[in-house]
Every structure is written in C-alpha cells, then in structure tokens.
Design a protein around this motif. Structure first.
Motif, PDB file in Angstrom:
ATOM      1  N   ASP A   1     -12.145  26.997  -3.763  1.00 57.53           N
ATOM      2  CA  ASP A   1     -12.383  27.980  -2.708  1.00 57.53           C
ATOM      3  C   ASP A   1     -11.271  29.035  -2.722  1.00 57.53           C
ATOM      4  N   GLU A   2     -11.610  30.260  -3.125  1.00 57.98           N
ATOM      5  CA  GLU A   2     -10.610  31.324  -3.238  1.00 57.98           C
ATOM      6  C   GLU A   2     -10.074  31.772  -1.885  1.00 57.98           C
ATOM      7  N   VAL A   3     -10.879  31.702  -0.856  1.00 55.22           N
ATOM      8  CA  VAL A   3     -10.405  32.044   0.489  1.00 55.22           C
ATOM      9  C   VAL A   3      -9.331  31.048   0.918  1.00 55.22           C
ATOM     10  N   ALA A   4      -9.538  29.785   0.633  1.00 54.68           N
ATOM     11  CA  ALA A   4      -8.555  28.758   0.956  1.00 54.68           C
ATOM     12  C   ALA A   4      -7.275  28.962   0.134  1.00 54.68           C
ATOM     13  N   GLN A   5      -7.416  29.359  -1.126  1.00 51.87           N
ATOM     14  CA  GLN A   5      -6.245  29.623  -1.962  1.00 51.87           C
ATOM     15  C   GLN A   5      -5.420  30.765  -1.364  1.00 51.87           C
ATOM     16  N   PHE A   6      -6.099  31.811  -0.933  1.00 55.53           N
ATOM     17  CA  PHE A   6      -5.391  32.929  -0.313  1.00 55.53           C
ATOM     18  C   PHE A   6      -4.689  32.474   0.959  1.00 55.53           C
ATOM     19  N   GLU A   7      -5.336  31.643   1.745  1.00 60.34           N
ATOM     20  CA  GLU A   7      -4.741  31.137   2.980  1.00 60.34           C
ATOM     21  C   GLU A   7      -3.503  30.296   2.681  1.00 60.34           C
ATOM     22  N   LEU A   8      -3.571  29.433   1.685  1.00 60.21           N
ATOM     23  CA  LEU A   8      -2.428  28.619   1.299  1.00 60.21           C
ATOM     24  C   LEU A   8      -1.276  29.505   0.807  1.00 60.21           C
ATOM     25  N   TYR A   9      -1.625  30.515   0.041  1.00 55.10           N
ATOM     26  CA  TYR A   9      -0.622  31.479  -0.427  1.00 55.10           C
ATOM     27  C   TYR A   9       0.032  32.168   0.773  1.00 55.10           C
ATOM     28  N   ARG A  10      -0.778  32.619   1.717  1.00 52.36           N
ATOM     29  CA  ARG A  10      -0.264  33.312   2.898  1.00 52.36           C
ATOM     30  C   ARG A  10       0.687  32.404   3.688  1.00 52.36           C
ATOM     31  N   LEU A  11       0.351  31.134   3.797  1.00 52.95           N
ATOM     32  CA  LEU A  11       1.158  30.192   4.568  1.00 52.95           C
ATOM     33  C   LEU A  11       2.514  29.894   3.931  1.00 52.95           C
TER      34      LEU A  11
ATOM     35  N   MET B   1       0.831  -1.181   0.000  1.00 58.00           N
ATOM     36  CA  MET B   1       0.000   0.000   0.000  1.00 58.00           C
ATOM     37  C   MET B   1       0.873   1.240   0.000  1.00 58.00           C
ATOM     38  N   GLU B   2       0.524   2.222  -0.784  1.00 59.27           N
ATOM     39  CA  GLU B   2       1.283   3.458  -0.910  1.00 59.27           C
ATOM     40  C   GLU B   2       1.060   4.336   0.310  1.00 59.27           C
ATOM     41  N   GLU B   3       2.171   4.795   0.894  1.00 59.83           N
ATOM     42  CA  GLU B   3       2.071   5.610   2.095  1.00 59.83           C
ATOM     43  C   GLU B   3       1.980   7.082   1.718  1.00 59.83           C
ATOM     44  N   GLN B   4       1.045   7.778   2.309  1.00 58.08           N
ATOM     45  CA  GLN B   4       0.876   9.194   2.047  1.00 58.08           C
ATOM     46  C   GLN B   4       1.479   9.997   3.185  1.00 58.08           C
ATOM     47  N   THR B   5       1.965  11.175   2.858  1.00 56.19           N
ATOM     48  CA  THR B   5       2.512  12.073   3.841  1.00 56.19           C
ATOM     49  C   THR B   5       1.376  12.783   4.549  1.00 56.19           C
ATOM     50  N   VAL B   6       1.485  12.879   5.858  1.00 58.08           N
ATOM     51  CA  VAL B   6       0.481  13.627   6.619  1.00 58.08           C
ATOM     52  C   VAL B   6       0.771  15.106   6.422  1.00 58.08           C
ATOM     53  N   ASN B   7      -0.240  15.842   6.046  1.00 57.82           N
ATOM     54  CA  ASN B   7      -0.074  17.261   5.795  1.00 57.82           C
ATOM     55  C   ASN B   7      -1.012  18.030   6.713  1.00 57.82           C
ATOM     56  N   ILE B   8      -0.455  18.955   7.464  1.00 56.58           N
ATOM     57  CA  ILE B   8      -1.267  19.701   8.419  1.00 56.58           C
ATOM     58  C   ILE B   8      -2.256  20.640   7.738  1.00 56.58           C
ATOM     59  N   HIS B   9      -2.083  20.874   6.456  1.00 62.22           N
ATOM     60  CA  HIS B   9      -2.969  21.785   5.723  1.00 62.22           C
ATOM     61  C   HIS B   9      -3.892  21.052   4.753  1.00 62.22           C
ATOM     62  N   ASP B  10      -4.138  19.777   5.000  1.00 65.24           N
ATOM     63  CA  ASP B  10      -4.984  18.986   4.099  1.00 65.24           C
ATOM     64  C   ASP B  10      -6.356  19.613   3.879  1.00 65.24           C
ATOM     65  N   ASP B  11      -6.949  20.134   4.938  1.00 64.22           N
ATOM     66  CA  ASP B  11      -8.274  20.748   4.818  1.00 64.22           C
ATOM     67  C   ASP B  11      -8.228  21.929   3.840  1.00 64.22           C
ATOM     68  N   ILE B  12      -7.224  22.770   3.979  1.00 64.79           N
ATOM     69  CA  ILE B  12      -7.090  23.932   3.092  1.00 64.79           C
ATOM     70  C   ILE B  12      -6.834  23.475   1.662  1.00 64.79           C
ATOM     71  N   ILE B  13      -5.974  22.477   1.508  1.00 63.68           N
ATOM     72  CA  ILE B  13      -5.657  21.951   0.177  1.00 63.68           C
ATOM     73  C   ILE B  13      -6.912  21.400  -0.489  1.00 63.68           C
ATOM     74  N   ASN B  14      -7.692  20.642   0.258  1.00 66.77           N
ATOM     75  CA  ASN B  14      -8.934  20.088  -0.298  1.00 66.77           C
ATOM     76  C   ASN B  14      -9.904  21.191  -0.710  1.00 66.77           C
ATOM     77  N   ARG B  15      -9.994  22.237   0.095  1.00 72.93           N
ATOM     78  CA  ARG B  15     -10.875  23.357  -0.257  1.00 72.93           C
ATOM     79  C   ARG B  15     -10.356  24.087  -1.503  1.00 72.93           C
ATOM     80  N   CYS B  16      -9.045  24.169  -1.642  1.00 74.34           N
ATOM     81  CA  CYS B  16      -8.462  24.794  -2.843  1.00 74.34           C
ATOM     82  C   CYS B  16      -8.808  23.989  -4.092  1.00 74.34           C
ATOM     83  N   ILE B  17      -8.727  22.681  -3.978  1.00 77.21           N
ATOM     84  CA  ILE B  17      -9.058  21.805  -5.105  1.00 77.21           C
ATOM     85  C   ILE B  17     -10.501  22.044  -5.539  1.00 77.21           C
TER      86      ILE B  17
END
Length: 184
Positions: A20-30, A1-17
C-alpha cells in the motif's frame, strides 16, 4: 514464547508489507524527520543525509517483511539509517573537503533566545569539526543513546576503541568550543 514489541503503527506497517503506497507515505511522514536528523548527525551534510534517508526507506520498505517486531519499528528503522549513513561515509574518498562546507547545510533549531541559538550553532559547528570516527562514536553514544557494546557492533570495532574514541571526541569537542569562545 518470544515476546513482541507493541507498535502503535502496526496497522500501517502491515499495509506497507502488502504494498500500500499510501501507507508507505504515511510511515515515511511519521519517521522521516527523526531519521533525517540521525543521518545528518552522522553524515554531516544535508544533501548526504537526504540521500541516506531515501536509501534507508527504500531498503526498509524492501525488507519490511523481515521486521520481526522484537524491537520498536523506529529502533529497527534507525539501525538501517545508521548503517546506510556509515556505509555512505565509507564510500566517500574526499570526505575531508566536504566537511569544510558542512556548516552551510546546518539548520539551526528555532529559538526565541538568540544566545541559545548561537550556542547551539557553536556546538553543531564544533561537532562537525571532529574527525569522522570521533563524531560518529560521540553521536551514537550521546545523541542516539547506544552503549559502547552496541557501538562496537555497529562500527565493527572493539568496545574499548569505542570508549577511547568517545573520551577523545569529548576532549576534542571541548577544545574546539574553547577556541571558538576565545577567538570567535
């Protein structure tokens, strides 16, 4: 099974996908400051680093659905920034002239110790006096933490060329710093 990296910003990344423009701005800010610094070390000029940063984020948002979470998001994004910066360098025909003005665009990190600030500025100035190939390999190895195999893949050069460029870059950097200390 392929192991995935745990990402603390998964929620924001999913919203960007999901667009969600607010999430995109947040990811940019981070991530923008760290990615800007990466672009600046490669490009050498603030205005070029800003352009590369914008192009990288646009590209990242367009391709975010391809992010497989096999590496941390920051590492995935940094690879995009580095590739955009290297492409930017390749397309510049008058890069040498721009290098003379690079020192005007540098921002010195705030420091309470004036001597330390001066030393940091000397190293930054010396780094930007290196030829593009030397500076790129040195930055990728020392500042970004890539090994020579990874650098060879990123730049499309032999691993031995990466090692040679790194060794020569260190020597040239030492020479530039010595001349500054003797004449500066």
């Amino acid at each position: 099974m392929e192991e995935q990296t745990v990402n603390i910003h998964d929620d924001i990344i999913n919203r960007c996908i999901e667009g969600d423009e607010v999430a995109q701005f947040e990811l940019y800010r981070l991530y923008s400051k760290a990615m800007y610094n990466t672009a600046l070390r490669i490009c050498g000029a603030s205005s070029d680093a800003e352009d590369v940063l914008q192009e990288a984020f646009v590209s990242a948002f367009d391709r975010l659905h391809t992010y497989r979470r096999e590496a941390a998001f920051g590492a995935w994004l940094k690879r995009i920034v580095i590739n955009k910066a290297l492409n930017h360098l390749r397309t510049q025909q008058k890069y040498a002239m721009m290098m003379e003005d690079t020192h005007e665009h540098l921002e010195v990190a705030e420091s309470t110790d004036e001597l330390t600030e001066l030393q940091v500025q000397h190293v930054k100035d010396a780094l930007f006096q290196l030829p593009v190939g030397f500076r790129t390999v040195l930055s990728l190895y020392l500042l970004e933490g890539y090994d020579h195999r990874e650098i060879s893949e990123i730049l499309g050069i032999a691993e031995s060329t990466s090692k040679t460029q790194y060794k020569r870059a260190k020597e040239r950097l030492k020479d530039v710093l010595r001349s500054k200390l003797n004449y500066g």
